[in-house]
Design an enzyme around this catalytic site. Structure first.
Site, PDB file in Angstrom:
ATOM      1  N   GLU A  26       0.805  -1.226   0.000  1.00  0.00           N
ATOM      2  CA  GLU A  26       0.000   0.000   0.000  1.00  0.00           C
ATOM      3  C   GLU A  26       0.841   1.281   0.000  1.00  0.00           C
ATOM      4  OE1 GLU A  26      -3.097  -0.370   2.999  1.00  0.00           O
ATOM      5  OE2 GLU A  26      -3.946  -2.096   1.959  1.00  0.00           O
ATOM      6  N   GLU A  32      -5.153  -8.513  -0.447  1.00  0.00           N
ATOM      7  CA  GLU A  32      -5.874  -8.364   0.822  1.00  0.00           C
ATOM      8  C   GLU A  32      -7.315  -8.023   0.506  1.00  0.00           C
ATOM      9  OE1 GLU A  32      -4.410  -5.387   3.548  1.00  0.00           O
ATOM     10  OE2 GLU A  32      -2.321  -6.030   3.308  1.00  0.00           O
TER      11      GLU A  32
END
Lengths: 504, 504, 504, 504
Positions: free
Chosen positions: C160, C277
């Site tokens: 991220e 995820e």
């Protein structure tokens, strides 16, 4: 590689026929915990592919179950224990080499039995019912385990029909009939299932001629040929035991090799040949099985057996075996690689050492076998010569000198030894006083004494080779592993400073 | 506590005679893995103290081993399997309740046998050799396991000598002689070892009179009295099974109680009384053993049996049992609390529920038992009434209302249910088609279906009591556990906010 | 199959992208026993292929170890824990989906950290040293585990980077540089190793455009594309927890699907797409994760996610997770399928139910999924609709009617249920009083309460089909297995005779 | 018994203070699998009673958790990991020797930390909150594990407060205050809980005077006295390691003995004295810990330490220890009896040998210890003298001659040896090239090389004694077990007949 460099044919592949199959006491014993624990140990440290034993259809397995209903006789085929046994085998990573026999009591034509556990060895009262039994059994296996799986399980018809103890009157024609009925029953379930025989004992190779002729003439299916090999003489009885003379180990190799010669030119010629039983003595109460001598005696057989047969199956993996009754002492001359309670015998280690060998065959000689692993490790199995005649105790030391290839500057060498003193629980047991029922603490000591001696060292590599100079004790079998040293010790490592001394 | 508060005698202690002992198929079966896995499960979830089975001295155990040496007959007493069996029991946290029998074939005076596995039931050819066998066996146990340990193992002489099937001609005098010789042999090893008998079957209490008279007259040691109890009528045979009528469960309690009355005033009067076998049917192939009915039928027996005897031993913990041969189907009416492969039957859960009860007895009634644990938890066992005559199916619902004490503002209640639909693998098995040899996936489903249904909830506590209003289905046995709620949910806990809503 | 038979495109294969990968707390936690026990349970009952977590290179793993020797700075790359973690994964039958990050403290250019356990999220002080670290790590893995094995392990660069919390300043150019250096370092070890990124969080798909442009322009290797998906709104904090609104579950599918659209026509277009995820809430302290609602909410996502991505990895398998510190209560809103101590949550069962489905897709609808196994068993997953807005509690019952094919006269039906009352340990835990540190007995009760309710029955087959009429409770997820009955009950089986009655 | 028969005071009891307690890396590590597997091995083969480590209250355990609710600061005490750690200890048969410390970050008055894992060593910001934390923790333990159990757990206050690294400014008054507050908090939970201190490091025995004076003056509860002992000199650093000089081993015994002298006449005089840490070097990166020298060096300390203290706790059982960071190499000089991956070091065997000794002390000398078991077995521990100065390598052979009592005609003798070549995985590891991250096969070899060499034999018994003539190699520690031979070999046993020869 041995100094003479006779190994010019090498590198080649080392055949692992030695691990293809192992024998077991009657398959009902597979329900037992000590048996399963022993087999688990065996599979973890050695790893066989198949397991073969008697008694799949004997009364103790409860398969053939006639009953009456409304005045009619019927048969229920029941697989309560068959499933438990086979589930256990598969869970332990080993497959059954099925042997169809002995005769269920209520299907038998006579009451002759073999062994303490009374296996009925008479022909079926009804070949039709026998065929139904075979079909029902094989069909059940296919249903439960899947056709692909069961096609990998050899199915052997009966055991040693050439012996009166195992087949009433050793009636050859009766065996041929049984074989024919059985083979057809198997193939009716699926034509790709593998069926074979005649599972003869040593010294009866002439049965092969007639078996070949018979299956040819009657067009009976046969997918493999099987026989047995033992090298012992007649039994000299003592209470709870026997002694026997042994032929030289090469005699076993001759026995492995003879069928190929014999069946040349027959329809059996191209079939796989399985030695479905072999050992030195054929008696489960001959203490020779428990000795270091035995491992050294069999070492050349295991090293070369794969040249002659597709498998040769050690009879048997465990002393959990009851043909002569329940053993009365921990060491009692049983066939087992392991005693009850899983004490390893020297021959167990011979197998475990072989399991540590590589696939690539570098050299093989009268007293050694050299292989290489894909990662470059070289493993050497070496053994002391034995005097099977018993005239001498065998040499008390024997030197094996080898030079093995290694790509490194230095080599790490690790050696495991089994001989009269090491990896030899029987010696410890005798020194303890030969306790028939060892106490728990004594069992601990025996497990400890059963482990091989271990040594390690570092050797130089010169011109890409490591010189090994191995001195073997009497009846020693040794495994030597040579691997490349990759030095990671840092430049500041200094043993002289362990106690705070100045750098050297 | 039940509404009538008849429990004014309470609190008292709930006797755990129900867990003192459990029965097993012949002890040789203890060598098996499924047996040991089953016993491990049993001990983990229930926890018995002793285990009793036949055949310690039968041929399969290999104990009595005559041989000849230099023209002389000798006997070796061998404990290879005895040790393996007892080591396994002790490792699983259970002790043997030894039963001395049956007769080794080579020591027997005749060849009458009982059971598929052929236990010889004739007197010894030589009482002297029998006494030596007993002494050797007991001495060996003392050597291996220690005197303190073996003194805790009851030693029972033979099994059901009053039945012709178990003792040739049911010869009472011959039994007395065997008992006398055996008791003395045991006491010669150590006078504090416990020996007893006469292990009679139901309906033969008159043997107790004569046994008392005999031991008194001859001054024979006796440390406990034993008998058996069963409540079934004659066998109606079908293939691989029987059906039988059952007496009401109270009949079992009457059987437990009768010896105490009988032996009043005799030297046996103060001795421990062990019901060393009990069940509904005495047959290992009666499907009633597999049902929810059976658990509900036996519930009041287990709840009250301890009032009458020092132990009552369920015959047997596992279907691994071969008196009538190898079972031909997973469910086959075996005695077991567990089937082969460890599928739990409803009666298993009855025992497991009892194992969840506390020591303090709060109340007991016709359909319930209420106990308390030291930590304040109250447990209720409740059961539906059954119609043992089979005339009706029994009520399809039954209500039990109880009020139990609890120190808390609210109570957490957890309930486990076994009935025709729940905790009942046999129902699932029948719906599957009654597969005799279930496949692995089917076994998984059966293990799942064998687990009780579970519910939980929260109930208010009023005036220190929780009102339980339990509706039971047909043949239900239920365990209810009531415990105090200690509320730890924080003040900000708010289920309405789970999806981001505003605080309530 | 659903009544409308819209399934004419069927049979087809049900994609198992749902089991391709699962998330974990930082990989250092894999050293823990509860973690390994939990993973073992997960693999036994579900069976994922890969596992992905943060922190492989963080300080807790001890990999990057600068030191000084003779005045010179050097770096030792150390794999003590890396090896322990990966050995454990492989032993449990799961492979690593490697994520390279975070920055070792001594290699970091800054001291910004993320999480309680302080993962450094700043770029390397030296890209050269970073590249050496990557090369050393990957080379070590290849040495230890073999090139063939490591080529199957995807290697993802960072996590991220589009969020300031995870990558200093969310600096896109700095990420591109890191990616480039890393990808080249990996490929230097072996050109067939798989490297990818950019592992972006939801709502940042525009990073994909620029990532595609960058790798194209600079000719940087990329073997897969990765992003994350979550459906929760902003956090409303309470002590030790948060509440959040959730978007409808379809929003997750939209997030899965969006990259494919976006990267059309770019060099990334044909690459595997991994959602590395996903979950509802991105917070490890949102109690929604622990609920039956959550399983029903995610059911349609798991049923259809494979249409959009090659994998979507549930974040995370266990509550053994410390981003927000050590959890202070057994249930605390953790991501886990399992709590500490391995209590199964409803979403665990959703995955276990999927693991029981077959490969052949028969039908799929808004509330159901129907598959078939090779052996003919048909499995149905059905779920109740939920109201993710929280405006209503969702319907309290929901009916699903299906007709499924079956070759048999009758069918055995087995149903497992998870809802507010069943397979729901959180409900039991709340009723107990929400104990933060449950005692051992309470943990036993929770494990029991966590098991789904089970039912079974038999249904008729008509015209080769079984009609299923399933009523679902609020938030229920149910697995129904339908299999053919092969009736083996003998003709004499008669339940009326269980108590000795006359034959019916 | 040694020849001089100086043992006239004998028989007496051999104190087992050596096994009373063992040290561990910070208790949070007990969550790890390698740690638990190592501890299980240790308990199986050695069996300690207590285990002591730092960090129970440090941040990694997550106990002290302040939060804000409605504007108010509150504290939650959380035991998620405490329970997991203690459950694991008790399940492995070992009890905690609790050490209260270090300071939770949010309760600390400063930010000084110790170790790589940053234990805060400053006094509490609020002694009231600290007292609440102690009370909450101890109360929780009593609730969960029962008062009877927790009363057996010593509770030590802090660690080495006399060192600035472990207690800010080594402030003695601040320690006294902490001790007082803590001791009272503990006793408020239950007055029979055991609390003690001051856990001082070597060379600070004067703290004992003032501690005695303080507790006396203020009437502060104290149930035991504790201190530490190490025998190494200052650290000479190399990368990832140190070297240090060592004092002779007797110096450790002097350190054990000194407090008894010191506290004579004070209120502490009669209290149990626990050496709660001892080792040669106090550094976790000194390779001396890994050597055979180390076992021989410590042997006399273990043999005699119990004369001086109620326990002396080896620091630590495993290399799973992170005070200096994550170890970068399998062998790295860690304190452990076991390396990571459970390779046994020579000092492990010293402890295992002691665990094989009997309770009855027959003799003790400078190089030996002789004990007897209840069953008559005599065990001898003998060791070679070492030169702790490093000036010489120590003698390359050392002879120990003993005569031990035995009631039998002959004796079975079993000997286990650890020295530079045997039971010494470090030697093998160095020969392999000191691989920092050994491959699985190398780990197997190391496990094998770590086992002691084993020998056995039979010796005559003359006049009730067996003469032992033991030659020890450099740095050898050896265990010799002598037991009576009960000869059971039958009269027909004849090794000459193994190959069928004639009877001898």
């Amino acid at each position: 590689m041995s100094p003479g460099r006779e190994g010019s044919r090498f590198p080649s592949r080392f055949p692992d026929a030695w691990r293809h199959c192992v024998g077991t006491g009657r398959v009902e014993l597979a329900l037992r915990r000590d048996y399963q624990d022993s087999l688990a140990l065996l599979q973890r440290e050695i790893g066989f592919r198949y397991i073969r034993g008697h008694g799949l259809l004997s009364d103790g397995m409860g398969v053939y179950r006639p009953y009456e209903w409304q005045g009619e006789r019927r048969v229920r085929h029941s697989f309560t224990y068959v499933d438990q046994v086979l589930d256990a085998y598969l869970a332990l990573g080993i497959r059954p080499f099925l042997e169809l026999g002995f005769m269920p009591g209520e299907l038998a034509s006579g009451d002759q039995t073999v062994f303490w556990w009374r296996g009925n060895v008479t022909p079926p009262r009804s070949h039709k019912e026998w065929a139904e039994l075979v079909r029902a059994t094989v069909s059940h296996l296919v249903d439960r385990y899947g056709l692909d799986e069961v096609r990998t399980w050899p199915i052997e018809v009966w055991n040693e029909p050439n012996l009166r103890d195992f087949w009433q009157d050793a009636d050859e024609q009766a065996y041929h009939r049984l074989y024919e009925v059985t083979a057809h029953a198997v193939k009716e379930v699926d034509s790709e299932l593998q069926v074979g025989g005649p599972a003869i004992s040593p010294g009866a190779d002439e049965w092969l001629d007639r078996f070949a002729e018979f299956v040819d003439r009657r067009d009976v299916p046969v997918d493999f040929v099987s026989k047995h090999a033992y090298s012992s003489g007649p039994a000299q009885h003592v209470p709870f035991g026997v002694h026997q003379t042994l032929a030289p180990a090469t005699d076993l190799l001759t026995q492995f090799a003879s069928p190929r010669e014999r069946i040349k030119g027959t329809p059996l010629a191209e079939l796989p040949l399985h030695i479905t039983e072999f050992n030195s003595s054929y008696r489960p109460d001959n203490p020779i099985h428990d000795t270091a001598f035995h491992a050294a005696y069999l070492a050349p057989v295991l090293a070369a057996g794969g040249d002659h047969a597709d498998s040769f199956s050690y009879w048997t993996f465990s002393d959990m075996f009851e043909e002569a009754g329940v053993p009365t002492s921990l060491f009692h001359g049983g066939f087992g690689l392991l005693t009850h309670r899983q004490v390893k015998k020297p021959t167990y280690h011979l197998y475990a050492f072989l399991a540590g060998m590589g696939d690539e065959l570098l050299a093989r000689g009268d007293d050694h076998l050299v292989t290489r692993h894909p990662d470059g490790r070289v493993t050497v199995l070496a053994w002391a010569p034995v005097d099977a005649s018993g005239a001498t105790p065998g040499p008390d030391r024997h030197v094996v000198r080898l030079s093995v290839p290694m790509r490194a500057g230095e080599a790490f060498v690790r050696r495991s030894t089994v001989d009269e003193e090491h990896g030899n629980a029987r010696t410890a047991w005798q020194r303890m006083g030969s306790p028939r029922s060892p106490r728990p603490h004594q069992l601990d000591v025996l497990h400890e004494a059963a482990e091989p001696a271990r040594r390690h060292g570092r050797l130089p590599v010169e011109d890409g080779r490591v010189a090994l100079d191995l001195t073997l004790a009497r009846h020693e079998v040794t495994l030597v592993e040579v691997s490349a040293v990759v030095e990671e010790a840092p430049e500041w490592a200094d043993e002289q400073r362990l106690l705070g001394g100045r750098p050297t």
